[in-house]
Design a protein around this motif. Sequence first.
Motif, PDB file in Angstrom:
ATOM      1  N   ALA A 167      17.404 -51.740  -3.665  1.00 43.72           N
ATOM      2  CA  ALA A 167      16.787 -51.195  -2.451  1.00 43.72           C
ATOM      3  C   ALA A 167      16.365 -49.739  -2.657  1.00 43.72           C
ATOM      4  O   ALA A 167      15.305 -49.314  -2.194  1.00 43.72           O
ATOM      5  CB  ALA A 167      17.755 -51.304  -1.278  1.00 43.72           C
ATOM      6  N   VAL A 168      17.181 -48.980  -3.382  1.00 46.63           N
ATOM      7  CA  VAL A 168      16.857 -47.577  -3.672  1.00 46.63           C
ATOM      8  C   VAL A 168      15.661 -47.538  -4.630  1.00 46.63           C
ATOM      9  O   VAL A 168      14.706 -46.771  -4.439  1.00 46.63           O
ATOM     10  CB  VAL A 168      18.063 -46.846  -4.304  1.00 46.63           C
ATOM     11  N   MET A 169      15.726 -48.401  -5.624  1.00 50.73           N
ATOM     12  CA  MET A 169      14.664 -48.470  -6.625  1.00 50.73           C
ATOM     13  C   MET A 169      13.309 -48.734  -5.967  1.00 50.73           C
ATOM     14  O   MET A 169      12.304 -48.130  -6.312  1.00 50.73           O
ATOM     15  CB  MET A 169      14.980 -49.607  -7.599  1.00 50.73           C
ATOM     16  N   ARG A 170      13.315 -49.624  -5.003  1.00 51.29           N
ATOM     17  CA  ARG A 170      12.086 -49.992  -4.309  1.00 51.29           C
ATOM     18  C   ARG A 170      11.525 -48.780  -3.568  1.00 51.29           C
ATOM     19  O   ARG A 170      10.330 -48.494  -3.626  1.00 51.29           O
ATOM     20  CB  ARG A 170      12.395 -51.128  -3.324  1.00 51.29           C
TER      21      ARG A 170
ATOM     22  N   LYS B  16      21.889 -38.972  -6.206  1.00 50.50           N
ATOM     23  CA  LYS B  16      20.527 -38.999  -5.669  1.00 50.50           C
ATOM     24  C   LYS B  16      19.466 -38.917  -6.750  1.00 50.50           C
ATOM     25  O   LYS B  16      19.718 -38.449  -7.867  1.00 50.50           O
ATOM     26  CB  LYS B  16      20.332 -37.869  -4.662  1.00 50.50           C
ATOM     27  N   ILE B  17      18.262 -39.341  -6.353  1.00 49.45           N
ATOM     28  CA  ILE B  17      17.094 -39.222  -7.226  1.00 49.45           C
ATOM     29  C   ILE B  17      16.123 -38.274  -6.540  1.00 49.45           C
ATOM     30  O   ILE B  17      15.834 -38.429  -5.348  1.00 49.45           O
ATOM     31  CB  ILE B  17      16.441 -40.603  -7.457  1.00 49.45           C
TER      32      ILE B  17
ATOM     33  N   ASN C 298      18.754 -40.875  -1.571  1.00 56.13           N
ATOM     34  CA  ASN C 298      20.196 -41.014  -1.786  1.00 56.13           C
ATOM     35  C   ASN C 298      20.512 -42.368  -2.397  1.00 56.13           C
ATOM     36  O   ASN C 298      19.933 -43.373  -1.997  1.00 56.13           O
ATOM     37  CB  ASN C 298      20.941 -40.857  -0.458  1.00 56.13           C
ATOM     38  N   ILE C 299      21.398 -42.366  -3.384  1.00 51.77           N
ATOM     39  CA  ILE C 299      21.749 -43.630  -4.044  1.00 51.77           C
ATOM     40  C   ILE C 299      22.908 -44.304  -3.308  1.00 51.77           C
ATOM     41  O   ILE C 299      23.855 -43.658  -2.946  1.00 51.77           O
ATOM     42  CB  ILE C 299      22.099 -43.390  -5.524  1.00 51.77           C
TER      43      ILE C 299
END
Length: 139
Positions: free
Chosen positions: A37-40, A70-71, A138-139
């Motif tokens: 979901a984060v990747m998307r 986080k990224i 946020n991861i």
Amino acid sequence: MMTIKETFPVTAGDMTCAGDVSARIKRQMKQVGVPAAVMRRVSVGTYEAEINLVIHSLGGQIDYEMTEEKITIRVVDNGPGIPDLKKAMTEGWSTASNEVRNMGFGAGMGLPNMKRNADEFQIESTVGVGTDITMVFNI
Ligand SMILES: Nc1ncnc2c1ncn2[C@@H]1O[C@H](COP(=O)(O)OP(=O)(O)O)[C@@H](O)[C@H]1O
Ligand SMILES: [Mg+2]
């Protein structure tokens, strides 16, 4: 703490490699097991920013930084800058040329989508200087 950092240049006007940087960042995230979901969300934000660099800017770069929490994606270009940020952030508003629209871009949803997908979104722009966008996920 683990930190991965990388900088990718983006060339203006070159549609043949538009999307390459976001694809590479996606591969990076996959390798280290970032949740889907984060990747998307990161992929959508980065792709929109990358396309904007190609079709609207004079070129620039995308900085990618990942920690366990986080990224952060920072997108800085070399101009021309955005005269009216409020308009630019409006859904459906676009200055894309017909040529660009015929290629399927220019729906005016890029900046609103970046804001929607990121946990933190910041944009600064100065005409004649350039645009500087920071997105935190946020991861
Ligand atoms: N990096 C940029 N440099 C200059 N102008 C930009 C940049 N990014 C966006 N813009 C301006 O903001 C408008 C809205 O951007 P966006 O929401 O991504 O929609 P679109 O790219 O489909 O036009 C663009 O049409 C353009 O006028
Ligand atoms: Mg766009």
